[in-house]
Design a protein around this motif. Structure first.
Motif, PDB file in Angstrom:
ATOM      1  N   ARG A  50       0.813  -1.324   0.321  1.00 14.11           N
ATOM      2  CA  ARG A  50       0.044   0.054  -0.040  1.00 14.11           C
ATOM      3  C   ARG A  50       0.749   1.211   0.363  1.00 14.11           C
ATOM      4  N   VAL A  51       2.251   1.126   0.439  1.00 11.25           N
ATOM      5  CA  VAL A  51       2.692   2.447   0.844  1.00 11.25           C
ATOM      6  C   VAL A  51       3.656   2.347  -0.864  1.00 11.25           C
ATOM      7  N   LEU A  52       4.213   1.420  -1.231  1.00 10.81           N
ATOM      8  CA  LEU A  52       4.140   1.767  -2.465  1.00 10.81           C
ATOM      9  C   LEU A  52       3.399   2.527  -3.865  1.00 10.81           C
ATOM     10  N   GLU A  53       2.299   1.588  -3.831  1.00 10.06           N
ATOM     11  CA  GLU A  53       0.379   2.334  -4.140  1.00 10.06           C
ATOM     12  C   GLU A  53       0.438   3.277  -4.055  1.00 10.06           C
ATOM     13  N   HIS A  54       0.807   4.391  -2.828  1.00 10.33           N
ATOM     14  CA  HIS A  54       0.832   5.759  -2.738  1.00 10.33           C
ATOM     15  C   HIS A  54       2.070   6.468  -2.773  1.00 10.33           C
ATOM     16  N   VAL A  55       2.753   5.338  -2.686  1.00  4.42           N
ATOM     17  CA  VAL A  55       3.966   7.095  -3.661  1.00  4.42           C
ATOM     18  C   VAL A  55       3.909   7.310  -5.229  1.00  4.42           C
ATOM     19  N   THR A  56       3.795   5.842  -5.628  1.00  2.00           N
ATOM     20  CA  THR A  56       3.834   6.132  -6.788  1.00  2.00           C
ATOM     21  C   THR A  56       2.648   6.577  -7.273  1.00  2.00           C
ATOM     22  N   SER A  57       1.739   6.235  -6.898  1.00  2.00           N
ATOM     23  CA  SER A  57      -0.137   7.063  -7.482  1.00  2.00           C
ATOM     24  C   SER A  57       0.398   8.732  -7.106  1.00  2.00           C
ATOM     25  N   VAL A  58       1.268   9.224  -6.558  1.00  2.00           N
ATOM     26  CA  VAL A  58       1.371  10.695  -6.856  1.00  2.00           C
ATOM     27  C   VAL A  58       1.369  11.165  -8.013  1.00  2.00           C
ATOM     28  N   PRO A  59       0.280  12.355  -8.745  1.00  2.00           N
ATOM     29  CA  PRO A  59       0.844  12.540  -9.810  1.00  2.00           C
ATOM     30  C   PRO A  59       2.010  13.702  -9.921  1.00  2.00           C
ATOM     31  N   ALA A  60       2.727  13.393 -11.255  1.00  2.00           N
ATOM     32  CA  ALA A  60       3.479  14.583 -11.255  1.00  2.00           C
ATOM     33  C   ALA A  60       2.953  16.323 -11.249  1.00  2.00           C
ATOM     34  N   ARG A  61       4.056  17.069 -10.700  1.00  2.00           N
ATOM     35  CA  ARG A  61       3.697  18.122 -10.794  1.00  2.00           C
ATOM     36  C   ARG A  61       5.152  19.017 -10.549  1.00  2.00           C
ATOM     37  N   PRO A  62       4.410  20.033 -10.942  1.00  2.00           N
ATOM     38  CA  PRO A  62       5.726  20.776 -11.375  1.00  2.00           C
ATOM     39  C   PRO A  62       6.387  21.987 -10.534  1.00  2.00           C
TER      40      PRO A  62
END
Length: 91
Positions: free
Chosen positions: A9-21
């Motif tokens: 769930r930690v991996l899913e959470h961190v990798t699902s954060v959308p790219a931002r400027p």
């Protein structure tokens, strides 16, 4: 050598954060094994700190409540292990 275990769930959470400027980040929570040969990351707080394209300052604001909850539920086993953060334009 230390073994690292990261809850799915930690991996899913961190990798699902959308790219931002700009960079965003949060806290990593978990615990060390008794012999300190392994570390277990069990929680990652949501991105509550907003930075610049070149860095982010991750304070307790927005993260402390989640830390306190994990600490209380685990009777003090789960603790702060470090920070996670993004890089602009990257996943």
């Amino acid at each position: 050598m230390v073994e690292l275990f990261v809850h799915h769930r930690v991996l899913e959470h961190v990798t699902s954060v959308p790219a931002r400027p700009y960079e965003v980040g949060g806290w990593l929570l978990g615990y060390w094994s008794e012999d300190e040969a392994s570390v277990f990351i069990t929680h990652a707080t949501p991105p509550a700190s907003i930075g610049t394209p070149f860095g982010v300052r991750i304070s307790g604001r927005g993260h402390r409540r989640r830390f306190d909850e994990a600490w209380d539920v685990s009777d003090g086993l789960v603790t702060y292990l470090g920070d996670w953060h993004t890089h602009p334009g990257c996943p």
